[in-house]
Enzyme design. Structure first.
Site, PDB file in Angstrom:
ATOM      1  N   GLY A  78     -16.316  34.741 -41.662  1.00 46.89           N
ATOM      2  CA  GLY A  78     -15.273  34.568 -41.792  1.00 46.89           C
ATOM      3  C   GLY A  78     -14.450  34.877 -40.210  1.00 46.89           C
ATOM      4  N   ARG A  80     -13.368  31.913 -19.394  1.00 46.72           N
ATOM      5  CA  ARG A  80     -12.563  32.317 -17.857  1.00 46.72           C
ATOM      6  C   ARG A  80     -13.301  33.542 -17.092  1.00 46.72           C
ATOM      7  NH1 ARG A  80      -6.155  32.852 -19.178  1.00 46.72           N
ATOM      8  NH2 ARG A  80      -5.929  30.906 -19.202  1.00 46.72           N
ATOM      9  N   GLY A 105     -23.196  38.387 -41.016  1.00 46.29           N
ATOM     10  CA  GLY A 105     -24.866  37.156 -41.385  1.00 46.29           C
ATOM     11  C   GLY A 105     -24.601  36.525 -40.188  1.00 46.29           C
ATOM     12  N   ASP A 164     -14.742  43.413 -41.575  1.00 51.31           N
ATOM     13  CA  ASP A 164     -15.425  44.555 -42.293  1.00 51.31           C
ATOM     14  C   ASP A 164     -16.058  45.725 -41.589  1.00 51.31           C
ATOM     15  OD1 ASP A 164     -15.258  42.858 -43.928  1.00 51.31           O
ATOM     16  OD2 ASP A 164     -17.239  41.625 -44.120  1.00 51.31           O
ATOM     17  N   ARG A 166       4.098  51.753 -51.060  1.00 49.87           N
ATOM     18  CA  ARG A 166       4.464  53.180 -51.554  1.00 49.87           C
ATOM     19  C   ARG A 166       6.115  53.206 -51.740  1.00 49.87           C
ATOM     20  NH1 ARG A 166       1.389  57.943 -51.642  1.00 49.87           N
ATOM     21  NH2 ARG A 166       0.458  57.614 -50.428  1.00 49.87           N
ATOM     22  N   ARG A 220       5.614  55.458 -60.070  1.00 42.46           N
ATOM     23  CA  ARG A 220       3.702  54.632 -60.592  1.00 42.46           C
ATOM     24  C   ARG A 220       2.181  54.458 -59.347  1.00 42.46           C
ATOM     25  NH1 ARG A 220       7.094  48.867 -60.983  1.00 42.46           N
ATOM     26  NH2 ARG A 220       7.441  48.517 -63.113  1.00 42.46           N
ATOM     27  N   MET A 246      -9.674  45.118 -48.706  1.00 43.07           N
ATOM     28  CA  MET A 246     -11.155  43.385 -48.494  1.00 43.07           C
ATOM     29  C   MET A 246     -12.898  44.981 -47.853  1.00 43.07           C
ATOM     30  SD  MET A 246     -10.555  39.589 -47.012  1.00 43.07           S
ATOM     31  CE  MET A 246     -10.529  38.484 -48.398  1.00 43.07           C
ATOM     32  N   GLY A 247     -13.499  43.680 -47.277  1.00 43.63           N
ATOM     33  CA  GLY A 247     -14.360  45.143 -46.495  1.00 43.63           C
ATOM     34  C   GLY A 247     -16.611  44.171 -46.969  1.00 43.63           C
ATOM     35  N   GLN A 301      -4.908  39.469 -44.273  1.00 44.17           N
ATOM     36  CA  GLN A 301      -6.100  41.176 -43.910  1.00 44.17           C
ATOM     37  C   GLN A 301      -6.768  39.920 -42.658  1.00 44.17           C
ATOM     38  OE1 GLN A 301      -7.725  44.457 -46.470  1.00 44.17           O
ATOM     39  NE2 GLN A 301      -7.637  42.374 -47.858  1.00 44.17           N
TER      40      GLN A 301
HETATM   41  O1  F6P Z   1     -16.405  39.684 -43.889  1.00 40.37           O
HETATM   42  C1  F6P Z   1     -14.962  39.007 -43.792  1.00 40.37           C
HETATM   43  C2  F6P Z   1     -14.815  38.886 -44.968  1.00 40.37           C
HETATM   44  O2  F6P Z   1     -12.924  38.089 -45.441  1.00 40.37           O
HETATM   45  C3  F6P Z   1     -14.736  40.055 -46.412  1.00 40.37           C
HETATM   46  O3  F6P Z   1     -14.075  40.804 -45.812  1.00 40.37           O
HETATM   47  C4  F6P Z   1     -14.602  39.074 -47.576  1.00 40.37           C
HETATM   48  O4  F6P Z   1     -15.253  39.763 -48.834  1.00 40.37           O
HETATM   49  C5  F6P Z   1     -15.606  37.483 -47.155  1.00 40.37           C
HETATM   50  O5  F6P Z   1     -15.175  37.710 -46.046  1.00 40.37           O
HETATM   51  C6  F6P Z   1     -14.987  36.526 -48.087  1.00 40.37           C
HETATM   52  O6  F6P Z   1     -15.507  36.068 -47.699  1.00 40.37           O
HETATM   53  P1  F6P Z   1     -14.862  33.750 -48.010  1.00 40.37           P
HETATM   54  O7  F6P Z   1     -13.895  33.514 -46.778  1.00 40.37           O
HETATM   55  O8  F6P Z   1     -16.115  33.301 -47.839  1.00 40.37           O
HETATM   56  O9  F6P Z   1     -13.820  33.912 -49.056  1.00 40.37           O
END
Ligand code: F6P
Length: 320
Positions: A11, A25, A104, A128, A155, A163, A170-171, A252
């Site tokens: 990612g 550089r 990964g 992440d 907010r 509400r 993500m994460g 994000q």
């Molecule tokens: O690892 C970064 C990330 O954005 C994670 O937060 C998210 O779960 C994943 O990649 C999404 O992966 P993909 O781009 O393969 O949909």
């Protein structure tokens, strides 16, 4: 002249371009040439690359994404692909390879390091922030700021309509992003995959807040906690409050990197190039207690980075 390869993988994360620029550089300043492998691991397997020069990486530091492109390469970690990547490195006489990516990608780098004489150095870059051996990864600060800017807006509308909002960030399977975002938006509840939060606890928290006169609230949930739609609907049914779900998603991962992400990219790249110049490989660079350093790549890949759970408790007190 030595040859250094650079690849961005997995990612994308804001600051990857700043890292490519800095690697190129700083390597050139040491009389090395730089090859940029394209589309992540795919470029290593298919031997697709282009020469990078100090001029060709001009004007990219402020750009999100990666000029080298990236890919998820699930096939890469098969033995035949690792073998092909090792052949690519050998046939192009690559002395050192800098892998810019997340968990990964660094695991794949670790596997490749066992099959090649090329020195490999990992540069942690992922929103992440889940790489062991560094307090922070490239791109994390930008993603936090993107999410915070969105939630500040949410907010406003939450208050006006009285509400409760669940905001999913993500994460992957970890809660680093959710925890930092939750603290910095003053979330009433933070849900992270590392802690199983019973529904009764979430409801109890909402009740307590309502008794204190709070008519709205923000729950920041890491994507790894499961189906946030279901959580939202259960809260709505059981409290009678109006509940909305907002998933921030891929925004994000994009955008211009913050100064902090650019700085980290530059400092990590400097450490990576220095390691290779000194003939050291199989390392992952990182930031530990304010200092730039590096650890063994295998240790980084095989160890789970701990999340400081005491911060969850603190966040709850801060949001009273
Ligand atoms: O690892 C970064 C990330 O954005 C994670 O937060 C998210 O779960 C994943 O990649 C999404 O992966 P993909 O781009 O393969 O949909």
């Amino acid at each position: 002249m030595k040859t250094i390869g650079v690849v961005t993988s997995g990612g994308d994360a804001p600051g990857m371009n700043a890292a490519i620029r800095a690697v190129t550089r700083l390597a050139y300043a040491k009389d090395f040439q730089v090859l940029g492998f394209e589309k992540g691991w795919e470029g290593l397997v298919t031997s697709t690359f282009r020469a990078l020069t100090p001029r060709s990486v001009g004007g990219i530091m402020q750009l999100g994404g990666t000029i080298l492109l990236t890919s998820r390469c699930p096939h890469f970690r098969k033995p035949e692909s690792i073998k092909k990547a090792a052949e690519t490195l050998a046939s192009n006489k690559v002395d050192g390879l800098i892998v810019i990516g997340g968990n990964g990608s660094l695991k794949a780098a670790c596997e490749l390091s066992e099959k090649t004489n090329t020195l490999i150095v990992g540069v942690p870059a992922t929103i992440d922030n889940d790489v062991y051996g560094t307090d922070e990864t490239i791109g994390f600060d930008t993603a936090v700021n993107t999410a915070v800017a969105e939630i500040d807006k949410i907010r406003d509308t939450a208050i006006s309509h009285e509400r409760i909002f669940i905001v999913e960030v993500m994460g992957r399977t970890r809660g680093f992003l959710a925890l930092t975002v939750g603290i910095t938006v003053g979330a009433e509840t933070i849900l992270v995959p590392e802690v199983k939060t019973p529904m009764e606890e979430i409801l109890g928290n909402i009740k307590e807040n309502s008794e204190k006169g709070k008519r709205s609230g923000i729950i920041v949930a890491a994507e790894g906690v499961g189906d946030t739609r279901k959580i939202a609907s259960e809260i709505e049914t059981r409290t009678g409050a109006e509940v909305r779900l907002s998933i921030i998603g891929y925004a994000q991962r994009g955008g211009s990197p913050t100064a902090r992400s650019r700085l980290l990219a530059s400092l990590f790249a400097n450490e990576a190039v220095e390691l290779l110049a000194n003939g050291q490989g199989n390392r992952v660079v990182g930031l530990q207690n304010g200092k730039i350093t590096s650890i063994d790549i295998e240790k980084s890949c095989k160890t789970e980075k701990p999340l400081d759970l005491s911060l969850l408790k603190m966040a709850r007190t801060l949001a009273t």
